[in-house]
Write an enzyme that holds these catalytic residues in place. Sequence first.
Site, PDB file in Angstrom:
ATOM      1  N   ASP A  15       0.848  -1.210   0.000  1.00  0.00           N
ATOM      2  CA  ASP A  15       0.000   0.000   0.000  1.00  0.00           C
ATOM      3  C   ASP A  15       0.873   1.246   0.000  1.00  0.00           C
ATOM      4  OD1 ASP A  15      -2.981  -1.019   1.238  1.00  0.00           O
ATOM      5  OD2 ASP A  15      -1.241  -2.218   1.795  1.00  0.00           O
ATOM      6  N   ASN A 159      -4.388 -16.601  -1.475  1.00  0.00           N
ATOM      7  CA  ASN A 159      -3.149 -16.564  -0.691  1.00  0.00           C
ATOM      8  C   ASN A 159      -3.414 -16.608   0.816  1.00  0.00           C
ATOM      9  OD1 ASN A 159      -4.105 -13.958  -0.277  1.00  0.00           O
ATOM     10  ND2 ASN A 159      -2.297 -12.934  -1.113  1.00  0.00           N
ATOM     11  N   GLU A 165      -8.151 -14.702  -1.628  1.00  0.00           N
ATOM     12  CA  GLU A 165      -7.089 -13.694  -1.454  1.00  0.00           C
ATOM     13  C   GLU A 165      -7.388 -12.866  -0.207  1.00  0.00           C
ATOM     14  OE1 GLU A 165      -5.806  -9.673  -1.443  1.00  0.00           O
ATOM     15  OE2 GLU A 165      -7.838 -10.239  -2.080  1.00  0.00           O
ATOM     16  N   ASN A 167      -7.441  -9.571   0.857  1.00  0.00           N
ATOM     17  CA  ASN A 167      -8.318  -8.398   0.939  1.00  0.00           C
ATOM     18  C   ASN A 167      -9.790  -8.778   0.861  1.00  0.00           C
ATOM     19  OD1 ASN A 167      -6.245  -6.561   1.236  1.00  0.00           O
ATOM     20  ND2 ASN A 167      -6.263  -5.885  -0.905  1.00  0.00           N
ATOM     21  N   HIS A 238       1.511  -6.120  -5.136  1.00  0.00           N
ATOM     22  CA  HIS A 238       0.078  -6.200  -5.440  1.00  0.00           C
ATOM     23  C   HIS A 238      -0.556  -4.823  -5.619  1.00  0.00           C
ATOM     24  CE1 HIS A 238       0.269 -10.450  -4.304  1.00  0.00           C
ATOM     25  NE2 HIS A 238       0.841 -10.086  -3.162  1.00  0.00           N
ATOM     26  N   ASP A 239      -0.466  -3.999  -4.590  1.00  0.00           N
ATOM     27  CA  ASP A 239      -1.247  -2.761  -4.553  1.00  0.00           C
ATOM     28  C   ASP A 239      -0.797  -1.686  -5.548  1.00  0.00           C
ATOM     29  OD1 ASP A 239      -2.881  -3.891  -2.648  1.00  0.00           O
ATOM     30  OD2 ASP A 239      -1.842  -2.988  -0.952  1.00  0.00           O
TER      31      ASP A 239
END
Length: 308
Positions: A15, A159, A165, A167, A238-239
């Site tokens: 993030d 994950n 996943e 989130n 990812h973010d």
Amino acid sequence: MNKRIIIDCDPGIDDAMAIIMAASHVSDLRIEAITTVSGNVGVDKNTKNALRICDLIGLHDVPVAMGANRPLVRQQLVASDVHGKSGLDGTALPEEPVKKLADEHAVDVLVEKLMASEGDITLVAIGPLTNIALAIRKEPRIILKIREIALMGGGTYGNRTPAAEFNIYADAEAARMVFESGVAIAMFGLDVTHQALATLDKPDELKGIGNPVATAVSDMIAFYSGAYQGKFAGAALHDPCPVAYLIDPSMFELEHIRVDVETKGEFTYGMTVVDFKGVTDRNPNVQFARKLDQDKFWKLFMETIKSY
């Protein structure tokens, strides 16, 4: 013309890198607010980390508002095994931020900013979707005011569990509400974010840039890579993917398909059920990212860091 965004996040190492990319001098994004949610660590720590990142990059004029401290109906889930107890372990950032927290709750900031807009604000949702679901529940009229939600979450595998996943799993009820809201969604799940791998040479390459932001990002990736040892040949960023998409959509291949969120399965809670073959005949609701041009991604990523 700058694209207006609100970043809803749970910083969290990746993030932090997404915020850094979005605020860079290379980016054409204008951050209207940063809202925080419980996720990678508790919302208090996530909020503190957002303020620390703003201090690092000089993001003085953007309000940071703290949001939901738990999912809609389930118990809180965190990922301190990946991001460390603070959420930003491995960095030498000052422990206490200088930047102050906004007085308003994140949900109120989302509603106020969107209702005052001309429908030109994109939500960059890179944590659990609790705040956005609560904002929709509080003021359903914002649905017509959201230009798009560019989110990191889900995928065709998991994950946190084999099916889910993090989130989405952290608040699947909120995710289901958002996915069924009718808002345009661009989804960056594990299928594509695992293509954005920071290989083991990246920390040294970043350190060579020589500015404080590059040093901090180098430290973040070096720490973050520890969670991926034995699984991937690097750390998945990812973010940053939704941010990269908003800056340069050409680096992604997307497909307009139906995605639903499972909230009841014993083994599949939090799964994003991706209907590639159209077997349900349900209307497509998501632009699903399937492929990333890795060269373009890393060129942009490095340019954003150098711009500081």
